[in-house]
Motif scaffolding. Sequence first.
Motif, PDB file in Angstrom:
ATOM      1  N   TYR A  65       0.814  -1.214   0.000  1.00 54.41           N
ATOM      2  CA  TYR A  65       0.000   0.000   0.000  1.00 54.41           C
ATOM      3  C   TYR A  65       0.854   1.274   0.000  1.00 54.41           C
ATOM      4  CZ  TYR A  65       1.335   0.131   4.892  1.00 54.41           C
ATOM      5  OH  TYR A  65       2.074   0.181   6.040  1.00 54.41           O
ATOM      6  N   ARG A  66       2.182   1.123  -0.076  1.00 54.29           N
ATOM      7  CA  ARG A  66       3.100   2.270   0.010  1.00 54.29           C
ATOM      8  C   ARG A  66       3.987   2.347  -1.237  1.00 54.29           C
ATOM      9  NH1 ARG A  66       6.059   1.990   5.767  1.00 54.29           N
ATOM     10  NH2 ARG A  66       6.623   4.130   5.184  1.00 54.29           N
ATOM     11  N   PRO A  67       4.538   3.538  -1.515  1.00 58.39           N
ATOM     12  CA  PRO A  67       5.417   3.683  -2.682  1.00 58.39           C
ATOM     13  C   PRO A  67       6.668   2.810  -2.617  1.00 58.39           C
ATOM     14  CG  PRO A  67       4.683   5.832  -1.907  1.00 58.39           C
ATOM     15  CD  PRO A  67       4.252   4.838  -0.870  1.00 58.39           C
ATOM     16  N   SER A  68       7.042   2.352  -1.425  1.00 63.09           N
ATOM     17  CA  SER A  68       8.229   1.509  -1.254  1.00 63.09           C
ATOM     18  C   SER A  68       8.018   0.079  -1.754  1.00 63.09           C
ATOM     19  CB  SER A  68       8.615   1.458   0.220  1.00 63.09           C
ATOM     20  OG  SER A  68       7.519   0.983   1.008  1.00 63.09           O
ATOM     21  N   TYR A  69       6.805  -0.285  -2.079  1.00 60.61           N
ATOM     22  CA  TYR A  69       6.474  -1.656  -2.485  1.00 60.61           C
ATOM     23  C   TYR A  69       7.246  -2.073  -3.726  1.00 60.61           C
ATOM     24  CZ  TYR A  69       3.430  -5.518  -4.104  1.00 60.61           C
ATOM     25  OH  TYR A  69       2.927  -6.723  -4.535  1.00 60.61           O
ATOM     26  N   ARG A  70       7.837  -3.258  -3.654  1.00 57.93           N
ATOM     27  CA  ARG A  70       8.524  -3.853  -4.791  1.00 57.93           C
ATOM     28  C   ARG A  70       7.913  -5.233  -5.027  1.00 57.93           C
ATOM     29  NH1 ARG A  70       9.567   0.652  -4.679  1.00 57.93           N
ATOM     30  NH2 ARG A  70      11.572   1.722  -4.905  1.00 57.93           N
ATOM     31  N   PRO A  71       7.037  -5.376  -6.003  1.00 59.39           N
ATOM     32  CA  PRO A  71       6.278  -6.628  -6.179  1.00 59.39           C
ATOM     33  C   PRO A  71       7.140  -7.876  -6.300  1.00 59.39           C
ATOM     34  CG  PRO A  71       5.374  -4.891  -7.567  1.00 59.39           C
ATOM     35  CD  PRO A  71       6.651  -4.349  -6.993  1.00 59.39           C
ATOM     36  N   GLU A  72       8.222  -7.794  -7.068  1.00 57.69           N
ATOM     37  CA  GLU A  72       9.041  -8.994  -7.287  1.00 57.69           C
ATOM     38  C   GLU A  72       9.708  -9.445  -5.993  1.00 57.69           C
ATOM     39  OE1 GLU A  72      12.906 -10.438  -9.937  1.00 57.69           O
ATOM     40  OE2 GLU A  72      11.809  -8.634 -10.515  1.00 57.69           O
ATOM     41  N   GLU A  73      10.320  -8.507  -5.285  1.00 54.03           N
ATOM     42  CA  GLU A  73      10.998  -8.848  -4.036  1.00 54.03           C
ATOM     43  C   GLU A  73       9.989  -9.277  -2.968  1.00 54.03           C
ATOM     44  OE1 GLU A  73      11.670  -6.304  -5.957  1.00 54.03           O
ATOM     45  OE2 GLU A  73      13.851  -6.027  -6.143  1.00 54.03           O
ATOM     46  N   ALA A  74       8.832  -8.609  -2.931  1.00 50.16           N
ATOM     47  CA  ALA A  74       7.804  -8.964  -1.959  1.00 50.16           C
ATOM     48  C   ALA A  74       7.309 -10.389  -2.179  1.00 50.16           C
ATOM     49  CB  ALA A  74       6.643  -7.979  -2.042  1.00 50.16           C
ATOM     50  N   ALA A  75       7.068 -10.740  -3.440  1.00 50.70           N
ATOM     51  CA  ALA A  75       6.588 -12.092  -3.748  1.00 50.70           C
ATOM     52  C   ALA A  75       7.643 -13.144  -3.419  1.00 50.70           C
ATOM     53  CB  ALA A  75       6.194 -12.181  -5.223  1.00 50.70           C
ATOM     54  N   ASP A  76       8.889 -12.839  -3.726  1.00 53.55           N
ATOM     55  CA  ASP A  76       9.965 -13.781  -3.420  1.00 53.55           C
ATOM     56  C   ASP A  76      10.101 -13.956  -1.911  1.00 53.55           C
ATOM     57  OD1 ASP A  76      12.522 -15.230  -4.567  1.00 53.55           O
ATOM     58  OD2 ASP A  76      13.198 -14.080  -2.816  1.00 53.55           O
ATOM     59  N   GLY A  77      10.049 -12.859  -1.167  1.00 52.12           N
ATOM     60  CA  GLY A  77      10.146 -12.946   0.284  1.00 52.12           C
ATOM     61  C   GLY A  77       8.996 -13.717   0.893  1.00 52.12           C
ATOM     62  N   TRP A  78       7.790 -13.504   0.367  1.00 55.07           N
ATOM     63  CA  TRP A  78       6.616 -14.230   0.875  1.00 55.07           C
ATOM     64  C   TRP A  78       6.775 -15.729   0.663  1.00 55.07           C
ATOM     65  CZ3 TRP A  78       2.573 -12.804   3.815  1.00 55.07           C
ATOM     66  CH2 TRP A  78       1.461 -13.654   3.879  1.00 55.07           C
ATOM     67  N   GLN A  79       7.232 -16.131  -0.517  1.00 52.79           N
ATOM     68  CA  GLN A  79       7.423 -17.556  -0.775  1.00 52.79           C
ATOM     69  C   GLN A  79       8.530 -18.125   0.101  1.00 52.79           C
ATOM     70  OE1 GLN A  79       5.412 -19.542  -2.803  1.00 52.79           O
ATOM     71  NE2 GLN A  79       6.519 -21.064  -1.577  1.00 52.79           N
ATOM     72  N   ARG A  80       9.593 -17.361   0.298  1.00 53.69           N
ATOM     73  CA  ARG A  80      10.664 -17.810   1.187  1.00 53.69           C
ATOM     74  C   ARG A  80      10.144 -17.987   2.615  1.00 53.69           C
ATOM     75  NH1 ARG A  80      16.127 -17.224  -0.520  1.00 53.69           N
ATOM     76  NH2 ARG A  80      16.272 -16.428  -2.662  1.00 53.69           N
ATOM     77  N   MET A  81       9.269 -17.083   3.049  1.00 53.62           N
ATOM     78  CA  MET A  81       8.686 -17.204   4.379  1.00 53.62           C
ATOM     79  C   MET A  81       7.892 -18.499   4.504  1.00 53.62           C
ATOM     80  SD  MET A  81       5.951 -14.706   6.333  1.00 53.62           S
ATOM     81  CE  MET A  81       4.614 -15.140   5.205  1.00 53.62           C
ATOM     82  N   LEU A  82       7.039 -18.774   3.532  1.00 57.17           N
ATOM     83  CA  LEU A  82       6.231 -19.991   3.585  1.00 57.17           C
ATOM     84  C   LEU A  82       7.106 -21.242   3.561  1.00 57.17           C
ATOM     85  CD1 LEU A  82       3.362 -19.011   1.122  1.00 57.17           C
ATOM     86  CD2 LEU A  82       3.387 -18.822   3.618  1.00 57.17           C
ATOM     87  N   ASP A  83       8.145 -21.233   2.730  1.00 60.38           N
ATOM     88  CA  ASP A  83       9.065 -22.369   2.674  1.00 60.38           C
ATOM     89  C   ASP A  83       9.793 -22.543   3.998  1.00 60.38           C
ATOM     90  OD1 ASP A  83       8.316 -22.748   0.041  1.00 60.38           O
ATOM     91  OD2 ASP A  83      10.093 -21.797  -0.810  1.00 60.38           O
TER      92      ASP A  83
END
Length: 291
Positions: free
Chosen positions: A266-284
């Motif tokens: 929800y903020r200008p700092s959002y980086r979709p690619e890095e966010a998605a990669d981090g989310w998957q790493r968290m789940l793993d």
Amino acid sequence: MPSDSELDALIPAQTFDRRDFLAASLGAGFALAVQPVMAQTAIHTDATGLIAGEVKVPVKDGDMVAYRAQPQDTAKPPVVLVVSEIFAVHEYIRDVCRRLAKLGYLAIAPELFARQGDPRSIDSIPEIMAKIISKTPDAQVISDLDACVAWAAANGADTARLAITGFCWGGRITWLYAAHNPQLKAGVAWYGRLVGEVNEITPKHPIDIAGQLKAPVLGLYGGLDSGIPLETVDNMLALLRAGSPAAQASYIKIYPNAPHAFHADYRPSYRPEEAADGWQRMLDWFREHGV
């Protein structure tokens, strides 16, 4: 980290009205300090198939409000504690809980600033830091998180499969909690500060407890984060490698082109690619460690 009895002694006398604390509510929407919200990127996860909403968690001095989301038809779901940024449990954090619930977790995000005030109603980050964050004791936060675990256990969740994740301020708390609770299986800290001023409110920082972790932590950091120099990340890594088995099992992933708060959609700092990669790493990471 302090024992339970030491935690009680470390929590300064509170000046809040207990009735106000008991009546505290999470409200709705995004915090004022992050307006205007980037509506084109903000993710919205519906509550279809979930039990989601406010709950009251018994703590030492009243009932703390928390946002809970879990799948409707899953018996004894694993638990993820979700620790907010300085903006408290606003819509972004609630959505993170729903995202996790859709994956089978009971996710609970406590209102950890309830005694000190409501960051969502303040439109200045420096004012939030001065009026609320600087007055919220780590010992109080750790005790409240323990209370959330107890609430989850009493309400049918499987706290033998317990994880924690947090963002910014909550990332720092994630490291501290991983050094506190031997029941914890895994933690994921999103760009949490590693060093800082030592005082009665914040007696230790992640750099001070790195070698004492009781559960392995995955750290997710931005290489362009001006508030967290990479030198401090390198120092943290060195201490982890020389620490407890859980510390040695921990790992820090740096995204070279990401700023602070790169997961905050929800903020200008959002980086979709890095966010998605981090989310998957968290789940793993959670699954690797039995959560």
